[in-house]
Design an enzyme around this catalytic site. Sequence first.
Site, short mmCIF file in Angstrom:
data_model
loop_
_atom_site.label_atom_id
_atom_site.label_comp_id
_atom_site.label_asym_id
_atom_site.label_seq_id
_atom_site.Cartn_x
_atom_site.Cartn_y
_atom_site.Cartn_z
N GLY A 49 -3.39 -174.37 -50.35
CA GLY A 49 -1.98 -174.04 -50.41
C GLY A 49 -1.63 -172.79 -49.61
O GLY A 49 -2.41 -171.83 -49.59
N VAL B 108 -1.26 -172.37 -46.25
CA VAL B 108 -1.89 -172.15 -44.95
C VAL B 108 -1.05 -172.70 -43.79
O VAL B 108 -1.44 -172.57 -42.63
CB VAL B 108 -3.30 -172.77 -44.88
CG1 VAL B 108 -4.21 -172.09 -45.90
CG2 VAL B 108 -3.27 -174.27 -45.10
N GLY B 109 0.09 -173.32 -44.10
CA GLY B 109 0.95 -173.82 -43.04
C GLY B 109 0.86 -175.32 -42.81
O GLY B 109 1.08 -175.79 -41.69
N CYS C 248 -1.77 -149.53 -36.14
CA CYS C 248 -2.72 -150.18 -35.24
C CYS C 248 -4.11 -150.29 -35.86
O CYS C 248 -4.82 -151.28 -35.67
CB CYS C 248 -2.79 -149.44 -33.91
SG CYS C 248 -1.33 -149.63 -32.86
N THR D 33 2.85 -177.71 -43.96
CA THR D 33 4.15 -178.31 -43.67
C THR D 33 4.57 -178.03 -42.23
O THR D 33 5.05 -178.93 -41.52
CB THR D 33 5.21 -177.79 -44.64
OG1 THR D 33 4.87 -178.18 -45.97
CG2 THR D 33 6.58 -178.34 -44.30
N ASP E 167 3.57 -183.36 -51.54
CA ASP E 167 3.34 -182.11 -52.24
C ASP E 167 4.50 -181.86 -53.20
O ASP E 167 5.66 -181.86 -52.78
CB ASP E 167 3.25 -180.96 -51.24
CG ASP E 167 2.80 -179.65 -51.88
OD1 ASP E 167 2.90 -179.52 -53.11
OD2 ASP E 167 2.36 -178.76 -51.14
#
Length: 359
Positions: free
Chosen positions: A33, A35-36, A301, A38, A61
């Site tokens: 769930g 992680v991208g 940085c 869709t 889903d």
Amino acid sequence: MGDEFDDSDLPDPSLKNIIDQKTLQWVFVGGKGGVGKTTTSCCLGAQLAKTRKKVLIVSTDPAHNLSDAFCQKIGREPTPIQGFDNLSAMEIDANQDMDEMQRQMEEEEDQTGGGIGNIMGELSNSIPGIDEAMSFSELMKQVQSLDFDVVVFDTAPTGHTLRLLSFPTILEKALGKVMELKDRFGGLIGQATSALMGGGQNPAQAQDALLGRLEETRAVINKVNDAFQDPTLTTFVCVCIPEFLSIYETERLVQELSKFGINSHNIVVNQVLFPEKDAEELSEWFEGNKDNLPKEAQEICSKMMARKRMQDKYIGQCFDLYGEDFHVILMPLLDYEVRGVEKLKKFSELLIDPVDLEE
């Protein structure tokens, strides 16, 4: 990455192999769930729409995101996506049928003083997953009846997806358990079944109806399962991010897919910091310029560099595990959300023409 990998020996870091395989009918996109999945599903659908006549994206889903991704309302029926003339999407609530079945059981328990409800409780406890299997069967019958060349499934997180693959075994157990309960409880299980099926049937007819429905469900799922195990018809795209838990979950998913005979040879790694550069290059730049940066910028940085080094470690592990056999696609972390048709179209190009790692 860097000197450890010879890119010329690796499969192309692109999903172009899926676009070019015109025989594919089912493309599953899955992973842990968040992680991208869709975004990847929508982007893949957008690319498939360039070469196929009619493409459908289906979300299975429970936490549907297709509507949010495309910025338009998407329901249980195929909804044309604005900005395309051959792409549609639908969101299926796989839990709805299970909730309705549970509601009917509770109502019948109130009416019968608990007898039928108790039997139904034992039946449900004896065959966990049967409701999901029957719901999935109805979904597949519905999708197969639609006129689409290829269907992209935006799946639930990994555990739900693996249960889907076990449905044929669940149904075999369910049929055996129903027959066992039929022998043990006789007419009472028939009454419970009649209540479950909506009433209007005598117990014997209800038992036969339930068995018939299970047999029909098994036939549909066995047919679908055969198609899923045919690499010319079905493939599975694993999606992850460069972090330990996600890479671990991907390894688990790849192994389970292999056990079930499901073809998977593409891994999408999302949220990658500067995929065209490695941490060593960025460190050299930072060391040469940090004295000219304000303290706050140096701190920012430094944290970014720590994150980049961590990502490079897990990306390296990903290539070690899959680089020789899988297309590993690195998708960059952007400074904006990928929402709306135009942004999805633009981002989808990176699935086919990835960031040049040699730059």
